[in-house]
Enzyme design. Structure first.
Site: not given
Ligand code: NAD
Length: 502
Positions: A254, A306, A196, A272, A249-251, A406
Site C-alpha cells: 500500500g 485482515c 489485477k 485497505e 493487500g499488505s501495508t 501481522e
C-alpha cells in the site's frame, strides 16, 4: 455442469464436481478471453493438494498498456460512463443474478484456488459477492446530486462524476469478496476498470468477468489481468492514463502504491491494508461466548484475515480461565480437506506462508511467550498440501514481535490487562487500526472501550459483525479507503461543481 445443490452435500460429490469443472485459463480484455501478448504463462496451484489448476497468462507491461487503451477508449465513448444509472443498474442486477445461478461453480473455483472450506465459499463468499453487487446496483439510481445554498441569480450544482479508468488490485486471502467490494461501486459509478488479481488466486475474478459480459456489460468496461505485483502491478500503478487505484493487500505494498501515484499522475489512491486487531474480554463478559468467538476471530480462514482478532486481550482475573476455554474451543479448528462440507479450517495459501508463520512462532518463543496450543504445520495424507495447526500463545507482552506484526496465519497472542484504560492503551499501541471487539455485560464499559479504540470497525459482544450496509476500512496504517455501503462510492467518483449565473 448443472448447479444441483441437493447432490452437493458430501466431500465425494464436491470432489467429483471438481474433476469436471472448467478452470478459466486466460485474461479477460475487451469482453473476450485473451492470452498474454508474449504467450508467457504462470502456474496456478491448489494449495490443499499442490496440484496444478491451470497455466494462466503471465501478463507484462505491454499487456497492461493494451488493456488501459481499451479501458480508456470505452470510458471516453460514454457507452457505460454516460449510460443512465437505471440502465447500469439493470445490467449489474442481471450480473448478480448470473453469479447467483453459478454460485456452486464459483464457490468451488474459490475453494480450489484459495484452499478455503467449501462451506465458507458457498455460504459466505459467493452470497456476499452477489449481495454486494445487487445492493450497490439498486442504490445507484436513487442517489441525487446537490444544489448549494447560494445567492439569488446563481445556481450551483454539485455532482459526483466517475473517476475514469480505475485500477483495482486485490489479494489472495478473500479474492471473491474483495473483487466484488471493488467492482460493484467502481462499475456502478460509471468507471471502466482494470482488475489485477493476485496471480495465486485469479480464477473467480475471471469467471465474474465472463458473466459480466454475458449480463450485457459493454466490452472493455471490465478487464481482468492476472500477473504478479512487480511486473504488472507496479507498471499499472505508475500508469499515467489510470485515474484512480483501489487496493486491498499488505501495508508495505500500500505504501508503494502511494509512492507510485506521487511519481506518476497523482491518481486517487484508496487502500485497505493489514491489521493486528484487539479482541478484548472483560471479567464480566459471557465467557463461553467470548471464548468461542476468540477462536473464530483467530482461526477463521486460517487466520489469513485482515480483521482477525490476533491480539486476545483478557482481564487479569479471568486470564487463565479464558485461555483454557479458548483451547477447548480450538479443538474444532483442525485443518481438513476443503472439499469436505464439514471442514472448518482449510489450507494455508502456500509453503512461503507456512514458513512465515513458523518464523513468527519461533520468534514468539525466543521473546518469551508461552506456546499453549499448536505451533506446527500439519502434514496431510501424502499430498503436497499446506496446512497449519491453530496456535495460541499466552503471557504475551504487547511489545513482542508477535503482538506488533501481522503474521497472517492461525496464531493468536493472549495479553493480560488490568482495567478499561489499560485495555484501550494496549489496543491502541499498534500501527494498525482495522477491527476489534469488546466483550462485557456492562454497557458503559463496552461502549467506552469501543469508543476509545482507534479502529475502523469495533464489535460489541460479537466479532466479524457487519454487512454491506456499513463501511469497512481502517485507521492508521490499516489504510485510508472504505469498501462497502454508499460511502464506498466516494472512492470511485470526483466532486464537480457547475456554477451558473442568470
Ligand atoms: P500483497 O500486498 O503482497 O499483495 C496484494 C496484491 O498486490 C496482489 O495482487 C499483488 O500481486 C499486488 N502487488 C504486490 N506488489 C505490488 C507492487 N509493487 N505494485 C503493485 N501491486 C503489487 O498482500 P497479500 O500478502 O497478497 O495479502 C495479504 C494482505 O492483505 C494482508 O496484509 C492483509 O491484512 C491484507 N488485507 C487487507 C484487507 C482489508 O480490507 N483491509 C482485506 C484482505 C487482506
Amino acid at each position: 455442469m448443472s448447479e444441483n445443490q441437493t447432490s452437493l452435500n458430501s466431500c465425494a460429490a464436491w470432489t467429483e464436481k471438481a474433476s469436471q469443472i472448467t478452470i478459466p485459463a486466460h485474461s479477460w480484455v475487451n469482453g473476450k478471453p485473451v492470452a498474454a501478448l508474449s504467450g508467457a504463462t504462470q502456474t496456478c496451484f491448489n494449495p490443499a493438494t499442490g496440484a496444478v489448476l491451470a497455466e494462466l497468462p503471465d501478463n507484462a507491461p505491454e499487456d497492461a498498456d493494451a488493456a488501459v487503451r481499451v479501458a480508456r477508449h470505452t470510458f471516453n465513448s460514454g457507452v457505460w460512463s454516460a449510460m443512465a444509472p437505471k440502465d447500469r443498474k439493470r445490467i449489474l442486477l442481471r450480473w448478480a443474478d448470473l453469479i447467483e445461478q453459478h454460485q456452486h461453480e464459483i464457490a468451488l473455483l474459490e475453494t480450489l484456488d484459495v484452499g478455503k472450506p467449501i462451506s465458507d465459499t458457498l455460504n459466505i463468499d459467493a452470497p456476499s459477492a452477489v449481495n454486494t453487487i445487487r445492493w450497490t446496483a439498486e442504490a445507484i439510481d436513487k442517489i441525487y446530486g446537490e444544489i448549494a445554498p447560494t445567492a439569488a441569480g446563481t445556481l450551483a450544482l454539485i455532482q459526483r462524476l466517475p473517476l475514469g479508468v480505475v485500477l483495482a488490485i486485490v489479494p489472495w486471502n478473500f479474492p471473491l469478496s474483495t473483487t466484488a467490494w471493488k467492482l460493484a461501486p467502481a462499475l456502478a459509478a460509471g468507471n471502466s476498470v482494470i482488475l489485477k488479481p493476485d496471480p495465486k488466486t485469479p480464477l473467480t475474478a475471471l469467471k465474474l468477468a465472463a458473466l459480466a459480459t454475458e449480463a450485457g456489460l459493454p466490452d472493455g468496461v471490465l478487464n481482468v489481468l492476472p500477473g504478479d505485483g512487480i511486473n504488472l502491478g507496479q507498471h499499472l500503478s505508475l500508469h499515467p492514463d489510470i485515474d484512480g487505484q483501489t487496493f486491498t493487500g499488505s501495508t508495505a505494498v500500500g505504501k508503494l502504491l502511494m509512492q507510485y501515484a506521487g511519481q506518476s499522475n497523482l491518481k486517487r489512491t484508496f487502500l485497505e491494508l493489514g491489521g493486528k486487531s484487539a479482541n478484548i474480554v472483560f471479567a464480566d463478559a459471557d465467557l463461553d461466548k467470548a471464548a468461542l468467538w476468540a477462536a473464530v476471530a483467530g482461526f477463521y480462514n486460517c487466520g489469513q484475515t485482515c480483521t482477525a482478532g490476533t491480539r486476545l486481550l483478557v482481564q487479569q482475573s479471568v486470564y487463565d480461565e479464558v485461555i483454557e476455554r479458548v483451547i477447548e474451543n480450538s479443538q474444532s479448528w483442525t485443518p481438513g480437506n476443503p472439499l469436505d462440507p464439514d471442514t472448518r479450517m482449510g489450507a494455508v495459501i502456500d509453503q512461503n506462508q507456512i514458513n512465515t508463520i513458523q518464523k513468527y512462532i519461533q520468534i514468539g518463543q525466543q521473546e518469551g511467550a508461552r506456546l499453549v496450543l499448536g505451533g506446527k504445520p500439519v502434514a496431510d495424507s501424502g499430498a503436497n498440501g499446506c496446512f497449519h495447526q491453530a496456535t495460541l500463545f499466552a503471557d504475551v507482552d504487547n511489545n513482542m514481535t508477535i503482538a506488533q506484526e501481522e503474521i497472517f496465519g492461525p496464531v493468536v497472542s493472549a495479553i493480560p490487562f488490568k482495567d478499561a484504560a489499560d485495555a484501550i492503551r494496549i489496543a491502541n499501541d499498534s500501527r494498525y487500526g482495522l477491527a476489534g471487539a469488546v466483550w462485557s455485560q456492562n454497557i458503559s464499559t463496552a461502549l467506552s472501550v469501543a469508543n476509545g479504540v482507534r479502529t475502523g470497525t469495533m464489535g460489541v459482544n460479537n466479532y466479524f459483525g457487519g454487512d454491506i450496509t456499513v463501511p469497512f476500512g481502517g485507521f492508521g496504517e490499516s489504510g485510508n479507503g472504505r469498501d462497502k455501503s454508499l460511502h464506498a462510492l466516494n472512492d470511485y467518483s470526483e466532486l464537480k461543481t457547475t456554477w451558473i449565473e442568470y
